[in-house]
Design a protein around this motif. Structure first.
Motif, PDB file in Angstrom:
ATOM      1  N   SER A 178       0.837  -1.213   0.000  1.00  0.00           N
ATOM      2  CA  SER A 178       0.000   0.000   0.000  1.00  0.00           C
ATOM      3  C   SER A 178       0.863   1.250   0.000  1.00  0.00           C
ATOM      4  CB  SER A 178      -0.926   0.008   1.221  1.00  0.00           C
ATOM      5  OG  SER A 178      -1.852  -1.041   1.137  1.00  0.00           O
ATOM      6  N   ALA A 179       1.971   1.206   0.733  1.00  0.00           N
ATOM      7  CA  ALA A 179       2.889   2.345   0.750  1.00  0.00           C
ATOM      8  C   ALA A 179       3.425   2.602  -0.659  1.00  0.00           C
ATOM      9  CB  ALA A 179       4.032   2.099   1.727  1.00  0.00           C
ATOM     10  N   LEU A 180       3.834   1.550  -1.353  1.00  0.00           N
ATOM     11  CA  LEU A 180       4.330   1.720  -2.726  1.00  0.00           C
ATOM     12  C   LEU A 180       3.252   2.311  -3.627  1.00  0.00           C
ATOM     13  CD1 LEU A 180       6.491  -1.416  -3.573  1.00  0.00           C
ATOM     14  CD2 LEU A 180       7.245   0.917  -3.165  1.00  0.00           C
ATOM     15  N   GLY A 181       2.037   1.833  -3.477  1.00  0.00           N
ATOM     16  CA  GLY A 181       0.932   2.378  -4.275  1.00  0.00           C
ATOM     17  C   GLY A 181       0.745   3.856  -4.035  1.00  0.00           C
ATOM     18  N   LEU A 182       0.848   4.275  -2.788  1.00  0.00           N
ATOM     19  CA  LEU A 182       0.743   5.695  -2.462  1.00  0.00           C
ATOM     20  C   LEU A 182       1.874   6.476  -3.111  1.00  0.00           C
ATOM     21  CD1 LEU A 182      -0.512   8.047  -0.834  1.00  0.00           C
ATOM     22  CD2 LEU A 182       0.995   7.358   1.062  1.00  0.00           C
ATOM     23  N   TRP A 183       3.089   5.963  -3.026  1.00  0.00           N
ATOM     24  CA  TRP A 183       4.243   6.669  -3.579  1.00  0.00           C
ATOM     25  C   TRP A 183       4.116   6.843  -5.077  1.00  0.00           C
ATOM     26  CZ3 TRP A 183       8.652   3.512  -0.841  1.00  0.00           C
ATOM     27  CH2 TRP A 183       8.521   3.658   0.550  1.00  0.00           C
ATOM     28  N   TRP A 184       3.790   5.757  -5.793  1.00  0.00           N
ATOM     29  CA  TRP A 184       3.756   5.893  -7.250  1.00  0.00           C
ATOM     30  C   TRP A 184       2.595   6.759  -7.700  1.00  0.00           C
ATOM     31  CZ3 TRP A 184       3.607   0.094  -6.887  1.00  0.00           C
ATOM     32  CH2 TRP A 184       2.332  -0.446  -7.068  1.00  0.00           C
ATOM     33  N   SER A 185       1.589   6.944  -6.851  1.00  0.00           N
ATOM     34  CA  SER A 185       0.490   7.846  -7.225  1.00  0.00           C
ATOM     35  C   SER A 185       0.923   9.308  -7.216  1.00  0.00           C
ATOM     36  CB  SER A 185      -0.700   7.665  -6.286  1.00  0.00           C
ATOM     37  OG  SER A 185      -0.471   8.275  -5.022  1.00  0.00           O
ATOM     38  N   GLY A 189       8.145  10.355 -14.726  1.00  0.00           N
ATOM     39  CA  GLY A 189       8.958  10.412 -13.518  1.00  0.00           C
ATOM     40  C   GLY A 189       9.493   9.040 -13.135  1.00  0.00           C
ATOM     41  N   HIS A 190      10.147   8.995 -11.981  1.00  0.00           N
ATOM     42  CA  HIS A 190      10.810   7.758 -11.561  1.00  0.00           C
ATOM     43  C   HIS A 190      10.531   7.437 -10.101  1.00  0.00           C
ATOM     44  CE1 HIS A 190      13.325   9.207 -14.952  1.00  0.00           C
ATOM     45  NE2 HIS A 190      13.246   7.942 -15.271  1.00  0.00           N
ATOM     46  N   LEU A 191      10.434   6.148  -9.820  1.00  0.00           N
ATOM     47  CA  LEU A 191      10.403   5.629  -8.466  1.00  0.00           C
ATOM     48  C   LEU A 191      11.690   4.840  -8.280  1.00  0.00           C
ATOM     49  CD1 LEU A 191       9.020   5.001  -5.748  1.00  0.00           C
ATOM     50  CD2 LEU A 191       7.920   3.053  -6.880  1.00  0.00           C
ATOM     51  N   VAL A 192      12.502   5.257  -7.315  1.00  0.00           N
ATOM     52  CA  VAL A 192      13.778   4.603  -7.041  1.00  0.00           C
ATOM     53  C   VAL A 192      13.677   3.939  -5.677  1.00  0.00           C
ATOM     54  CG1 VAL A 192      16.254   4.919  -6.715  1.00  0.00           C
ATOM     55  CG2 VAL A 192      15.028   6.343  -8.385  1.00  0.00           C
ATOM     56  N   LEU A 193      13.813   2.614  -5.655  1.00  0.00           N
ATOM     57  CA  LEU A 193      13.755   1.855  -4.413  1.00  0.00           C
ATOM     58  C   LEU A 193      15.101   1.183  -4.171  1.00  0.00           C
ATOM     59  CD1 LEU A 193      10.349   0.018  -4.935  1.00  0.00           C
ATOM     60  CD2 LEU A 193      10.768   2.097  -3.615  1.00  0.00           C
ATOM     61  N   TYR A 194      15.565   1.279  -2.958  1.00  0.00           N
ATOM     62  CA  TYR A 194      16.815   0.625  -2.547  1.00  0.00           C
ATOM     63  C   TYR A 194      16.513  -0.002  -1.198  1.00  0.00           C
ATOM     64  CZ  TYR A 194      21.939   0.307  -1.781  1.00  0.00           C
ATOM     65  OH  TYR A 194      23.226  -0.118  -1.565  1.00  0.00           O
ATOM     66  N   PHE A 195      16.553  -1.326  -1.139  1.00  0.00           N
ATOM     67  CA  PHE A 195      16.191  -2.002   0.105  1.00  0.00           C
ATOM     68  C   PHE A 195      17.042  -3.259   0.259  1.00  0.00           C
ATOM     69  CE2 PHE A 195      13.231  -3.182  -3.257  1.00  0.00           C
ATOM     70  CZ  PHE A 195      13.202  -4.575  -3.203  1.00  0.00           C
ATOM     71  N   PRO A 196      17.164  -3.757   1.497  1.00  0.00           N
ATOM     72  CA  PRO A 196      18.018  -4.927   1.725  1.00  0.00           C
ATOM     73  C   PRO A 196      17.408  -6.196   1.142  1.00  0.00           C
ATOM     74  CG  PRO A 196      16.903  -4.317   3.749  1.00  0.00           C
ATOM     75  CD  PRO A 196      16.581  -3.254   2.731  1.00  0.00           C
ATOM     76  N   PHE A 252       4.219  -4.489  -9.346  1.00  0.00           N
ATOM     77  CA  PHE A 252       4.132  -3.518 -10.432  1.00  0.00           C
ATOM     78  C   PHE A 252       3.421  -4.113 -11.641  1.00  0.00           C
ATOM     79  CE2 PHE A 252       6.804  -0.940  -7.936  1.00  0.00           C
ATOM     80  CZ  PHE A 252       6.694   0.341  -8.446  1.00  0.00           C
ATOM     81  N   LYS A 253       3.701  -5.358 -11.960  1.00  0.00           N
ATOM     82  CA  LYS A 253       3.018  -6.003 -13.081  1.00  0.00           C
ATOM     83  C   LYS A 253       1.522  -6.084 -12.845  1.00  0.00           C
ATOM     84  CE  LYS A 253       6.059  -9.098 -15.544  1.00  0.00           C
ATOM     85  NZ  LYS A 253       6.519 -10.458 -15.725  1.00  0.00           N
ATOM     86  N   GLU A 254       1.155  -6.413 -11.607  1.00  0.00           N
ATOM     87  CA  GLU A 254      -0.246  -6.628 -11.269  1.00  0.00           C
ATOM     88  C   GLU A 254      -1.042  -5.332 -11.146  1.00  0.00           C
ATOM     89  OE1 GLU A 254      -2.697  -8.061  -7.336  1.00  0.00           O
ATOM     90  OE2 GLU A 254      -0.726  -8.940  -7.683  1.00  0.00           O
ATOM     91  N   LYS A 255      -0.453  -4.313 -10.500  1.00  0.00           N
ATOM     92  CA  LYS A 255      -1.244  -3.148 -10.115  1.00  0.00           C
ATOM     93  C   LYS A 255      -0.813  -1.819 -10.713  1.00  0.00           C
ATOM     94  CE  LYS A 255      -2.770  -5.070  -5.792  1.00  0.00           C
ATOM     95  NZ  LYS A 255      -3.065  -4.865  -4.406  1.00  0.00           N
ATOM     96  N   ALA A 256       0.338  -1.768 -11.308  1.00  0.00           N
ATOM     97  CA  ALA A 256       0.848  -0.469 -11.763  1.00  0.00           C
ATOM     98  C   ALA A 256       1.135  -0.491 -13.249  1.00  0.00           C
ATOM     99  CB  ALA A 256       2.103  -0.085 -10.965  1.00  0.00           C
ATOM    100  N   GLY A 257       0.142  -0.775 -14.027  1.00  0.00           N
ATOM    101  CA  GLY A 257       0.322  -0.812 -15.472  1.00  0.00           C
ATOM    102  C   GLY A 257       0.874   0.501 -16.003  1.00  0.00           C
ATOM    103  N   GLY A 258       1.659   0.421 -17.031  1.00  0.00           N
ATOM    104  CA  GLY A 258       2.215   1.627 -17.623  1.00  0.00           C
ATOM    105  C   GLY A 258       3.585   2.000 -17.085  1.00  0.00           C
ATOM    106  N   TRP A 259       4.116   1.217 -16.157  1.00  0.00           N
ATOM    107  CA  TRP A 259       5.455   1.478 -15.621  1.00  0.00           C
ATOM    108  C   TRP A 259       6.453   0.601 -16.347  1.00  0.00           C
ATOM    109  CZ3 TRP A 259       7.197   4.659 -11.568  1.00  0.00           C
ATOM    110  CH2 TRP A 259       6.197   5.418 -10.961  1.00  0.00           C
ATOM    111  N   GLU A 260       7.659   1.130 -16.534  1.00  0.00           N
ATOM    112  CA  GLU A 260       8.728   0.403 -17.202  1.00  0.00           C
ATOM    113  C   GLU A 260       9.899   0.268 -16.235  1.00  0.00           C
ATOM    114  OE1 GLU A 260      11.749   1.016 -20.993  1.00  0.00           O
ATOM    115  OE2 GLU A 260      10.317   2.571 -20.483  1.00  0.00           O
ATOM    116  N   LEU A 261      10.393  -0.932 -16.044  1.00  0.00           N
ATOM    117  CA  LEU A 261      11.556  -1.175 -15.199  1.00  0.00           C
ATOM    118  C   LEU A 261      12.800  -0.744 -15.964  1.00  0.00           C
ATOM    119  CD1 LEU A 261      12.748  -2.367 -12.586  1.00  0.00           C
ATOM    120  CD2 LEU A 261      12.886  -4.556 -13.804  1.00  0.00           C
TER     121      LEU A 261
END
Length: 161
Positions: A93-100, A106-113, A143-152
Motif C-alpha cells: 500500500s505504501a508503494l501504491g501511495l508513492w507511485w500515485s 517520472g521515476h520511483l527509485v527503491l533501494y532495500f536490503p 508492479f506487473k499486477e497493479k501499476a500498469g504503464g510502468w517500465e523497469l
C-alpha cells in the motif's frame, strides 16, 4: 552491508549509490525515510521526525507509509532507501501511495536490503526495526499486477558492503 546492533546506519545507504541516482532524480524529488541526510540539495526530505541527536531533521515530518502530503502526479521522482522494510503495515500500500504521487515520465527509485544477503526478520543479527523481508521479485510482481504503464529501467542486487 554488514550490520551490527550497536551501530546506526540510518541515512548512509543511499550514499553508496548516489552516482546511479543522478539521471533519475531531476526536478521535484521526494526522499522518503531520509533520516538525517540530504543527498542532493534539491531533494525534499521526509522522515518520521525522529530526533537524531540534534542533527539535521527532514523537511517534512510524516510517516511516509500512509502520510505523504503531496498531490497525485506532482513529483518528478520518489526515492526510498532502506525504508520500505520498516513499514508497520502493508508495504504494498505504501508503494501504491508513492507511485500515485509521481508524474508521467517520472521515476520511483527503491533501494532495500535483499533478504538473501541480510539477516531476515527475527533472525540473530537482523535489524530489530525491520518488519518485512522483501524480495525484488515481490516488487516486480506488484508492479506487473497493479501499476500498469510502468517500465523497469534498472534492477540489480548489490552484495558489497
Amino acid at each position: 552491508m554488514t550490520w551490527r546492533p550497536n551501530e546506526d546506519y540510518s541515512g548512509q545507504e543511499l550514499q553508496k549509490i548516489w552516482p546511479l541516482l543522478i539521471n533519475y532524480t531531476r526536478g521535484r524529488v521526494l526522499d522518503i525515510g531520509s533520516g538525517q541526510v540530504r543527498l542532493f540539495s534539491h531533494w525534499i526530505t521526509l522522515d518520521s521526525g525522529k530526533d537524531y541527536g540534534g542533527r539535521r531533521i527532514a523537511d517534512i515530518a510524516a510517516n511516509g507509509e500512509n502520510d505523504v502530503p503531496f498531490m497525485p502526479n506532482s513529483l518528478d521522482a520518489v526515492v526510498s532507501s532502506h525504508f520500505i522494510e520498516h513499514c508497520k503495515g502493508d508495504w504494498t500500500s505504501a508503494l501504491g501511495l508513492w507511485w500515485s504521487k509521481i508524474k508521467v515520465g517520472g521515476h520511483l527509485v527503491l533501494y532495500f536490503p535483499h533478504p538473501d544477503h541480510y539477516p531476515k526478520v527475527g533472525q540473530p543479527g537482523a535489524n530489530p526495526d525491520h518488519n518485512h523481508d522483501i524480495y525484488p521479485e515481490q516488487v516486480l510482481g506488484l508492479f506487473k499486477e497493479k501499476a500498469g504503464g510502468w517500465e523497469l529501467l534498472e534492477n540489480e542486487t548489490r552484495t558489497e558492503t
